[in-house]
Design a protein around this motif. Structure first.
Motif, PDB file in Angstrom:
ATOM      1  N   VAL A 152       0.836  -1.202   0.000  1.00 43.57           N
ATOM      2  CA  VAL A 152       0.000   0.000   0.000  1.00 43.57           C
ATOM      3  C   VAL A 152       0.869   1.250   0.000  1.00 43.57           C
ATOM      4  CG1 VAL A 152      -1.615   1.367   1.375  1.00 43.57           C
ATOM      5  CG2 VAL A 152      -1.999  -1.087   1.072  1.00 43.57           C
ATOM      6  N   TYR A 153       1.912   1.231   0.822  1.00 46.35           N
ATOM      7  CA  TYR A 153       2.791   2.412   0.904  1.00 46.35           C
ATOM      8  C   TYR A 153       3.457   2.701  -0.437  1.00 46.35           C
ATOM      9  CZ  TYR A 153       6.903   5.240   1.839  1.00 46.35           C
ATOM     10  OH  TYR A 153       7.868   6.212   1.779  1.00 46.35           O
ATOM     11  N   HIS A 154       4.013   1.681  -1.065  1.00 43.87           N
ATOM     12  CA  HIS A 154       4.761   1.917  -2.302  1.00 43.87           C
ATOM     13  C   HIS A 154       3.837   2.276  -3.473  1.00 43.87           C
ATOM     14  CE1 HIS A 154       8.923   1.319  -1.226  1.00 43.87           C
ATOM     15  NE2 HIS A 154       8.564   0.306  -0.450  1.00 43.87           N
ATOM     16  N   ILE A 155       2.615   1.745  -3.456  1.00 44.95           N
ATOM     17  CA  ILE A 155       1.655   2.154  -4.491  1.00 44.95           C
ATOM     18  C   ILE A 155       1.285   3.622  -4.292  1.00 44.95           C
ATOM     19  CG2 ILE A 155      -0.711   1.843  -5.305  1.00 44.95           C
ATOM     20  CD1 ILE A 155      -0.358  -1.151  -4.858  1.00 44.95           C
ATOM     21  N   TRP A 156       1.070   4.018  -3.039  1.00 43.70           N
ATOM     22  CA  TRP A 156       0.775   5.430  -2.743  1.00 43.70           C
ATOM     23  C   TRP A 156       1.952   6.321  -3.161  1.00 43.70           C
ATOM     24  CZ3 TRP A 156       3.614   8.358   0.846  1.00 43.70           C
ATOM     25  CH2 TRP A 156       3.100   9.631   1.116  1.00 43.70           C
ATOM     26  N   ARG A 157       3.171   5.873  -2.863  1.00 43.39           N
ATOM     27  CA  ARG A 157       4.357   6.660  -3.223  1.00 43.39           C
ATOM     28  C   ARG A 157       4.503   6.767  -4.745  1.00 43.39           C
ATOM     29  NH1 ARG A 157      10.562   5.184  -1.326  1.00 43.39           N
ATOM     30  NH2 ARG A 157      11.605   6.764  -2.600  1.00 43.39           N
ATOM     31  N   LEU A 158       4.259   5.650  -5.431  1.00 42.82           N
ATOM     32  CA  LEU A 158       4.354   5.657  -6.890  1.00 42.82           C
ATOM     33  C   LEU A 158       3.320   6.595  -7.496  1.00 42.82           C
ATOM     34  CD1 LEU A 158       5.461   4.511  -9.574  1.00 42.82           C
ATOM     35  CD2 LEU A 158       3.779   2.657  -9.351  1.00 42.82           C
ATOM     36  N   ALA A 173      11.022  -2.336 -10.755  1.00 47.00           N
ATOM     37  CA  ALA A 173      11.571  -1.500  -9.683  1.00 47.00           C
ATOM     38  C   ALA A 173      10.620  -1.430  -8.497  1.00 47.00           C
ATOM     39  CB  ALA A 173      11.860  -0.090 -10.208  1.00 47.00           C
ATOM     40  N   LEU A 174       9.307  -1.355  -8.792  1.00 47.26           N
ATOM     41  CA  LEU A 174       8.310  -1.321  -7.728  1.00 47.26           C
ATOM     42  C   LEU A 174       8.337  -2.614  -6.917  1.00 47.26           C
ATOM     43  CD1 LEU A 174       5.867  -0.059  -6.291  1.00 47.26           C
ATOM     44  CD2 LEU A 174       4.416  -1.069  -8.068  1.00 47.26           C
ATOM     45  N   VAL A 175       8.357  -3.738  -7.589  1.00 47.43           N
ATOM     46  CA  VAL A 175       8.388  -5.037  -6.910  1.00 47.43           C
ATOM     47  C   VAL A 175       9.671  -5.179  -6.101  1.00 47.43           C
ATOM     48  CG1 VAL A 175       8.454  -7.529  -7.249  1.00 47.43           C
ATOM     49  CG2 VAL A 175       6.904  -6.122  -8.639  1.00 47.43           C
ATOM     50  N   ALA A 176      10.773  -4.711  -6.653  1.00 52.07           N
ATOM     51  CA  ALA A 176      12.053  -4.805  -5.956  1.00 52.07           C
ATOM     52  C   ALA A 176      12.044  -3.984  -4.670  1.00 52.07           C
ATOM     53  CB  ALA A 176      13.183  -4.337  -6.876  1.00 52.07           C
TER      54      ALA A 176
END
Length: 206
Positions: A152-158, A173-176
């Motif tokens: 959730v955090y990285h999707i929000w950041r993206l 890169a997102l998955v990593a």
């Protein structure tokens, strides 16, 4: 006596603040100033109110026998002890809400704090289906909670990067990033790994 206590705005009366209990009409009917202190209705240690011109003023004066007149003005906190404590003040002032069923997911000790905050924002609009992941212990449950918060955090950041910047979206890169955060956090803690835990460990390369 009463020189430091507001007649209308301090909670010295059994009915609490008179302005809240009886309103501005009582002030008008009393012919006393809105800024008056309690001392204005005291004389030589006894109550000395103007003649009551309304039922509200009668009600105010009827309960004066419950008020102890002291020699000095003393502030008393409305706690059981009558003494000021920071903790009790916080609980007295803060709004109180029922405990939500998903708090252990958001505030789990293994969840990275900044991830937990974003997940908390998401859960504020959550549906009941998310409650299915709330029960259970062990490594696989921890990974579910930690993984959810991190995703959730990285999707929000993206999303923010795409909206406010020129950063290209690269799925790998997102998955990593997600795997790196989860792996780094989990490796700081030891678990007794069940067969199910080992399957999850393989997925996360732990």
């Amino acid at each position: 006596m009463g020189h430091n206590i507001s007649l209308w705005f301090d909670a010295w009366h059994p009915d609490d603040r008179l302005i809240d209990a009886y309103g501005f009409r009582a002030v008008y009917d009393s012919c006393l100033s809105l800024n008056a202190c309690v001392s204005i209705v005291l004389h030589e240690g006894s109550w000395n109110w103007p003649p009551a011109r309304s039922n509200d003023l009668v009600a105010i004066q009827v309960r004066l026998s419950d008020v102890k007149i002291g020699e000095v003005d003393v502030a008393v906190w409305k706690f059981k002890s009558g003494v000021y404590f920071c903790g009790e003040t916080w609980h007295f002032l803060r709004p109180k809400f029922p405990v939500v069923p998903w708090w252990k997911v958001v505030w789990h000790p293994m969840v990275i704090p900044q991830h937990a905050f974003i997940l908390w924002l998401v859960f504020r609009q959550a549906t009941a289906t998310k409650e299915k992941i709330l029960k259970g212990k062990g490594m696989h449950t921890t990974l579910c909670k930690l993984g959810l918060a991190t995703v959730v955090y990285h999707i929000w950041r993206l999303r923010n990067e795409l909206c406010f910047g020129n950063s290209p979206f690269i799925e790998e890169a997102l998955v990593a990033r997600i795997k790196w955060d989860v792996r780094t956090k989990v490796l700081t803690r030891k678990f007794k790994r069940s067969p199910l835990d080992r399957q999850h460990s393989a997925l996360w390369m732990l």
